[in-house]
Design a protein around this motif. Structure first.
Motif, PDB file in Angstrom:
ATOM      1  N   ALA A 106       1.645 -10.031  -4.895  1.00  0.00           N
ATOM      2  CA  ALA A 106       2.701  -9.242  -5.525  1.00  0.00           C
ATOM      3  C   ALA A 106       2.372  -7.756  -5.512  1.00  0.00           C
ATOM      4  O   ALA A 106       3.269  -6.909  -5.462  1.00  0.00           O
ATOM      5  CB  ALA A 106       2.912  -9.723  -6.961  1.00  0.00           C
ATOM      6  N   SER A 107       1.082  -7.427  -5.554  1.00  0.00           N
ATOM      7  CA  SER A 107       0.664  -6.012  -5.542  1.00  0.00           C
ATOM      8  C   SER A 107       0.020  -5.604  -4.223  1.00  0.00           C
ATOM      9  O   SER A 107      -0.358  -4.450  -4.050  1.00  0.00           O
ATOM     10  CB  SER A 107      -0.294  -5.730  -6.703  1.00  0.00           C
ATOM     11  N   HIS A 108      -0.139  -6.544  -3.300  1.00  0.00           N
ATOM     12  CA  HIS A 108      -0.696  -6.255  -1.969  1.00  0.00           C
ATOM     13  C   HIS A 108       0.217  -6.903  -0.927  1.00  0.00           C
ATOM     14  O   HIS A 108      -0.129  -7.910  -0.317  1.00  0.00           O
ATOM     15  CB  HIS A 108      -2.125  -6.791  -1.840  1.00  0.00           C
ATOM     16  N   THR A 109       1.378  -6.318  -0.748  1.00  0.00           N
ATOM     17  CA  THR A 109       2.408  -6.957   0.078  1.00  0.00           C
ATOM     18  C   THR A 109       2.409  -6.515   1.532  1.00  0.00           C
ATOM     19  O   THR A 109       3.032  -7.155   2.378  1.00  0.00           O
ATOM     20  CB  THR A 109       3.810  -6.654  -0.501  1.00  0.00           C
ATOM     21  N   GLY A 110       1.720  -5.416   1.836  1.00  0.00           N
ATOM     22  CA  GLY A 110       1.877  -4.801   3.149  1.00  0.00           C
ATOM     23  C   GLY A 110       0.975  -5.364   4.225  1.00  0.00           C
ATOM     24  O   GLY A 110       0.025  -6.110   3.986  1.00  0.00           O
ATOM     25  N   VAL A 111       1.287  -4.970   5.440  1.00  0.00           N
ATOM     26  CA  VAL A 111       0.531  -5.422   6.598  1.00  0.00           C
ATOM     27  C   VAL A 111      -0.892  -4.865   6.596  1.00  0.00           C
ATOM     28  O   VAL A 111      -1.827  -5.497   7.109  1.00  0.00           O
ATOM     29  CB  VAL A 111       1.275  -5.051   7.896  1.00  0.00           C
ATOM     30  N   ASP A 112      -1.096  -3.689   5.981  1.00  0.00           N
ATOM     31  CA  ASP A 112      -2.447  -3.113   5.940  1.00  0.00           C
ATOM     32  C   ASP A 112      -3.391  -3.979   5.113  1.00  0.00           C
ATOM     33  O   ASP A 112      -4.583  -4.102   5.445  1.00  0.00           O
ATOM     34  CB  ASP A 112      -2.396  -1.697   5.352  1.00  0.00           C
ATOM     35  N   ASP A 113      -2.869  -4.584   4.023  1.00  0.00           N
ATOM     36  CA  ASP A 113      -3.696  -5.466   3.202  1.00  0.00           C
ATOM     37  C   ASP A 113      -4.136  -6.688   3.996  1.00  0.00           C
ATOM     38  O   ASP A 113      -5.272  -7.161   3.866  1.00  0.00           O
ATOM     39  CB  ASP A 113      -2.920  -5.903   1.947  1.00  0.00           C
ATOM     40  N   ILE A 114      -3.236  -7.210   4.828  1.00  0.00           N
ATOM     41  CA  ILE A 114      -3.562  -8.384   5.641  1.00  0.00           C
ATOM     42  C   ILE A 114      -4.522  -8.008   6.761  1.00  0.00           C
ATOM     43  O   ILE A 114      -5.405  -8.789   7.141  1.00  0.00           O
ATOM     44  CB  ILE A 114      -2.275  -9.021   6.199  1.00  0.00           C
ATOM     45  N   ASN A 147       3.637 -12.019   9.730  1.00  0.00           N
ATOM     46  CA  ASN A 147       3.487 -12.079  11.188  1.00  0.00           C
ATOM     47  C   ASN A 147       2.073 -11.696  11.617  1.00  0.00           C
ATOM     48  O   ASN A 147       1.517 -12.282  12.560  1.00  0.00           O
ATOM     49  CB  ASN A 147       4.503 -11.148  11.847  1.00  0.00           C
ATOM     50  N   ALA A 148       1.498 -10.722  10.932  1.00  0.00           N
ATOM     51  CA  ALA A 148       0.144 -10.301  11.276  1.00  0.00           C
ATOM     52  C   ALA A 148      -0.880 -11.396  10.976  1.00  0.00           C
ATOM     53  O   ALA A 148      -1.923 -11.496  11.639  1.00  0.00           O
ATOM     54  CB  ALA A 148      -0.216  -9.026  10.503  1.00  0.00           C
ATOM     55  N   LEU A 149      -0.560 -12.250   9.996  1.00  0.00           N
ATOM     56  CA  LEU A 149      -1.496 -13.291   9.570  1.00  0.00           C
ATOM     57  C   LEU A 149      -1.432 -14.545  10.434  1.00  0.00           C
ATOM     58  O   LEU A 149      -2.375 -15.346  10.447  1.00  0.00           O
ATOM     59  CB  LEU A 149      -1.201 -13.644   8.106  1.00  0.00           C
TER      60      LEU A 149
END
Length: 529
Positions: A106-114, A147-149
């Motif tokens: 919920a607080s790490h939603t972006g592609v950079d976090d993945i 998609n990145a995951l």
């Protein structure tokens, strides 16, 4: 100097399951997981789904323990019974294990976090058997993050396991679902919650009445965490002893009796008393939406009683008796109509500038609709001429169309079809001729069985058309019982019968004997033959 008092921990955290045996209500999932671990068939990714408070995150931590436990002697293997003593078990329980990473999507939603996870999975775990990533509320990840995951999720390194938790599995892409082993954690049964809360209360040294535990379990709606939070509040409210009366006041359940009284007034048509009861409830601080939902709950309990279903768990004897009485009093048509009106009323309350006014108007609509007959009964009354005296025209009123004499009604079903055709209702005539089978024809009642879908309003439109032709109110019903063949099928069968008789004629047979390749293309019957 006296030792510092340990900080207070809320019950929901204090009694979070530390072993699979303490995880209540999820026996099927535990069995499946135990078999997988025992046979070495451990998936590389798990998806845990269910409503709030059923133990998704706790289960993820337990799986992390089960996979990384090495036993008190340091020689253990993955097990469904983690020891809780080794360094890995203790570190995971305390949330400080370097190889078990928890992330809130919920607080790490972006592609950079993945991308950080993707870069980190290439490296082996520091000390544990597996590097484990627990991603809570995974449905909150963005599309690009999912998609990145995907590639890493499909072919992760042997030392990596993913554990996903979500309350909204429908928002998780199918491409992710297909790459995980899914566990659906079910709502916890009220009886199990009562036993669990009773055990917690006993451990805490608090006396809680059984009825109070039942109220808390019902209010928890299958969530152990919500129930423990309510129990925590009840203990603080009661000062060491929790009674049913205290819980009833704390949860506003005393209003249930008020709701039952209001529903009785509605069904009795007591508009003045019902509005006074609503004003009193409003003055006492009762939320209008809660009032409407309470009426719906009471009606739903009556519906279950009328259907002969098992009563809802943890209903009080008073509530069960009220549901039984209500079920005996109301017809199915009234129940369905009241439910739909309450549903509309709840929607109005939620969007109205003044919710109390909207709830009042909803209750008034219920009062005026409670005594009305259902549409089928009304049609039977009208077709039988049993209209109420108030509906009868006065002597000075303009003459209205009256029921035509019985001799003017179609004599049979084919005559009815012909009447529609003659009146320009060609499509309806074709439908009756080709697409329905006759079940019963007793003018002004018609019961048919459709041989193909005809539309939701077809019977109503046909009744209107027939009334326009015959000046009589018709009852048109759809049935699924045995019916005659359609008129079209009957005509085809009659034609085949005549054809067979022609082929059996001696002269025709003699002609076929003389000319073996001949075919019967057409024939005519002489009048009188």
């Amino acid at each position: 100097m006296a030792p510092a008092a340990s900080p207070y921990r809320v019950l929901a955290r204090k009694y979070r399951p530390q072993t699979f045996e303490q995880l209540i209500g999820q026996d099927a999932m535990v069995r499946t997981l135990a078999n997988a671990i025992e046979r070495g068939r451990i998936a590389h990714a798990f998806l845990l789904t269910g409503v709030r408070g059923v133990g998704k995150t706790s289960t993820a931590r337990l799986i992390a323990k089960a996979l990384n436990c090495i036993g008190p002697d340091g020689q253990g293997h993955p097990t469904i019974h983690p020891c809780g003593e080794c360094e890995h078990c203790r570190a995971i329980a305390e949330g400080r294990h370097i190889d078990v990473v928890e992330m809130d999507a919920a607080s790490h939603t972006g592609v950079d976090d993945i991308r950080e996870i993707i870069d980190a999975v290439r490296y082996a775990s520091v000390s544990a058997r597996y590097k484990i990533y627990i991603i809570d509320e995974v449905h909150m990840l963005s599309k690009s993050a999912f998609n990145a995951l995907l590639k890493t999720l499909e072919e992760p390194p042997e030392h990596v396991k993913f554990l996903f938790a979500t309350t909204e599995v429908g928002k998780v892409p199918v491409t992710v679902l297909s790459r995980t082993q899914r566990f659906d954690l079910r709502r916890i049964d009220p009886e199990e919650l009562v036993a669990h809360f009773g055990s917690v209360a006993q451990t805490e040294g608090v006396e809680v009445e059984q009825d109070a535990l039942a109220m808390i379990a019902r209010a928890a709606e299958g969530s152990a965490r919500d129930g423990l939070s309510i129990l925590d509040q009840a203990i603080a409210h009661g000062g060491g002893t929790v009674t049913a009366e205290q819980v009833r006041d704390m949860l506003g359940l005393a209003d249930r009796g008020r709701i039952r009284d209001l529903l009785e007034l509605i069904l009795q048509g007591e508009a003045t008393k019902a509005l006074a009861a609503m004003d009193e409830a409003h003055d006492l601080g009762m939320d209008p939406a809660s009032l409407v939902r309470g009426l719906m709950e009471a009606l739903h309990s009556a519906t279950r009683a009328k259907a002969g279903a098992q009563a809802e768990a943890l209903l009080s004897s008073e509530q069960r008796e009220f549901a039984d009485n209500l079920a005996a009093k109301l017809s199915w048509g009234q129940i369905h109509r009241l439910w739909q009106m309450l549903l509309k009323g709840l929607s109005d309350v939620n969007i109205a500038p003044d919710p109390h006014e909207a709830a009042t108007m909803a209750v008034l609509r219920l009062i005026h609709a409670a005594e009305l007959p259902d549409p089928a009964t009304l049609l039977r009354q009208l077709s039988g001429g049993s209209a109420s005296p108030a509906a009868a025209p006065s002597a000075s009123a303009a003459p209205r169309s009256t029921t035509a004499p019985a001799t003017q009604l179609p004599a049979d079903f084919p005559a009815l079809v012909q009447a529609l055709e003659s009146d320009g209702k060609h499509q309806m005539a074709v439908q009756l001729h080709d697409q329905v089978g006759l079940v019963r024809f007793e003018p002004p009642e018609l019961v048919v069985k459709p041989l193909r879908p005809l539309g939701a309003d077809w019977s109503r439109d046909l009744a209107i058309a027939l009334k326009g032709i015959t000046r009589t109110t018709w009852t048109v019903s759809i049935a699924d019982e045995g019916a005659q063949p359609s008129l079209l099928e009957q005509e085809k069968m009659a034609e085949e019968k005549v054809r067979a008789e022609v082929l059996q004629d001696p002269a025709v047979q003699a002609a076929f004997t003389a000319f073996p390749d001949a075919e019967l293309e057409s024939y005519s019957l002489t009048k009188g033959e």
